[in-house]
Design a protein around this motif. Structure first.
Motif, PDB file in Angstrom:
ATOM      1  N   ARG A 190      -7.779   3.545  -0.511  1.00  0.00           N
ATOM      2  CA  ARG A 190      -8.335   2.555   0.547  1.00  0.00           C
ATOM      3  C   ARG A 190      -8.122   1.145  -0.082  1.00  0.00           C
ATOM      4  O   ARG A 190      -8.423   0.869  -1.271  1.00  0.00           O
ATOM      5  N   VAL A 191      -7.835   0.343   1.011  1.00  0.00           N
ATOM      6  CA  VAL A 191      -7.824  -1.162   0.704  1.00  0.00           C
ATOM      7  C   VAL A 191      -9.264  -1.427   0.845  1.00  0.00           C
ATOM      8  O   VAL A 191     -10.000  -1.154   1.713  1.00  0.00           O
TER       9      VAL A 191
ATOM     10  N   LEU B 218      -5.433  -3.849   9.547  1.00  0.00           N
ATOM     11  CA  LEU B 218      -4.975  -2.950   8.731  1.00  0.00           C
ATOM     12  C   LEU B 218      -5.001  -1.558   9.241  1.00  0.00           C
ATOM     13  O   LEU B 218      -4.215  -0.606   9.140  1.00  0.00           O
TER      14      LEU B 218
ATOM     15  N   GLN C  63      -9.567  -6.052   8.478  1.00  0.00           N
ATOM     16  CA  GLN C  63      -9.643  -4.703   8.533  1.00  0.00           C
ATOM     17  C   GLN C  63      -9.325  -4.207   9.929  1.00  0.00           C
ATOM     18  O   GLN C  63      -8.513  -2.988   9.773  1.00  0.00           O
TER      19      GLN C  63
ATOM     20  N   THR D 280      -9.210   1.262   5.242  1.00  0.00           N
ATOM     21  CA  THR D 280      -9.892  -0.003   4.684  1.00  0.00           C
ATOM     22  C   THR D 280     -11.407   0.079   4.894  1.00  0.00           C
ATOM     23  O   THR D 280     -11.922   0.696   5.691  1.00  0.00           O
TER      24      THR D 280
ATOM     25  N   HIS E  47       0.799  -1.300   0.214  1.00  0.00           N
ATOM     26  CA  HIS E  47      -0.015   0.067   0.183  1.00  0.00           C
ATOM     27  C   HIS E  47       0.880   1.190   0.058  1.00  0.00           C
ATOM     28  O   HIS E  47       0.576   2.327  -0.562  1.00  0.00           O
TER      29      HIS E  47
END
Length: 242
Positions: free
Chosen positions: A127-128, A92, A89, A99, A42
């Protein structure tokens, strides 16, 4: 900034990988280790979507073998993937990686419903995105979910992270010392050789949409980063027939 080969990826993480050595349930140290690997790519600017399996909690096929209605058992498996997605989530976001979890079955109190355009917008904003709940339909695996979502968001590649497996072999390397590791395959070869990396529905969908797949060992630190930078680790499976 190091060069990256793949700008938008789908990371497929099996439920078993999230269980670690425990073999069952969610293992917090493993979640942390996976989250750190995801953060590393990321930080390179890679757009990341994730599909989690649920086999560490529940498998629909297991329920069906026990006499349960297959559709009911599969829906339970979809719930398991949501639990894994929420755990990832949290891991992260503890690392300050923004996320979003999107589910194919609506549960608005804990996640967004899956909307393709919104998912793409999240990725563009850095954003993931975690796709949970499978496809939302019984009889379809999370491998099929990964390929379907990859096609929808136009991902460059699917990264199939395995638990202590460093690629695709002709047989189980733990049982057969003569098992041959493949550096490169096509989806058609994968199907014809019955190598069991993913189910035939997922393989056919990947082949038809020309989506490449890389199978590698999740348990080695920095492997995810090495893959997105183009290092030759694991096994690459070409999306087409050639």
């Amino acid at each position: 900034m190091p060069e990256i080969k793949y700008n938008r990826v789908i990371l497929k993480v099996s439920g078993e990988a999230l269980a670690g050595d425990k073999g069952f349930g969610i293992n917090p140290p493993v979640i942390k280790q996976v989250a750190e690997q995801i953060k590393s790519i990321h930080d390179l600017g890679v757009q990341i979507a994730i599909v989690c399996g649920g086999g560490n909690i529940w498998r629909g096929e297991t329920g069906a073998e026990m006499g349960m209605d297959r559709a009911q058992a599969d829906y339970m498996g979809m719930m398991a993937t949501v639990m894994n997605g929420l755990a990832l989530q949290d891991g992260l976001e503890q690392l300050d990686v923004p996320t979003r979890v999107q589910t194919s079955i609506e549960m608005r109190q804990v996640a967004e419903p899956y909307i393709r355009r919104k998912a793409v917008r999240h990725l563009e904003k850095g954003r993931v995105v975690i796709f949970a709940g499978g496809t939302g339909n019984p009889y379809f695996s999370t491998d099929t979910t990964a390929v379907l979502r990859a096609a929808e968001i136009e991902a460059d590649v699917i990264l199939m992270a395995k638990n202590n497996v460093d690629g695709v072999y002709s047989a189980d390397p733990q049982k057969d010392p003569n098992a041959k590791k493949y550096d490169e395959l096509t989806q058609l070869e994968l199907i014809n050789k019955n190598l069991g990396v993913m189910d035939s529905t997922a393989s056919s969908l990947s082949m038809d949409n020309n989506i490449p797949l890389i199978v590698f060992n999740l348990n080695k630190p920095e492997n995810i980063r090495k893959v997105v930078q183009g290092d030759n680790i694991g096994t690459i499976i070409k999306g087409g027939t050639k």
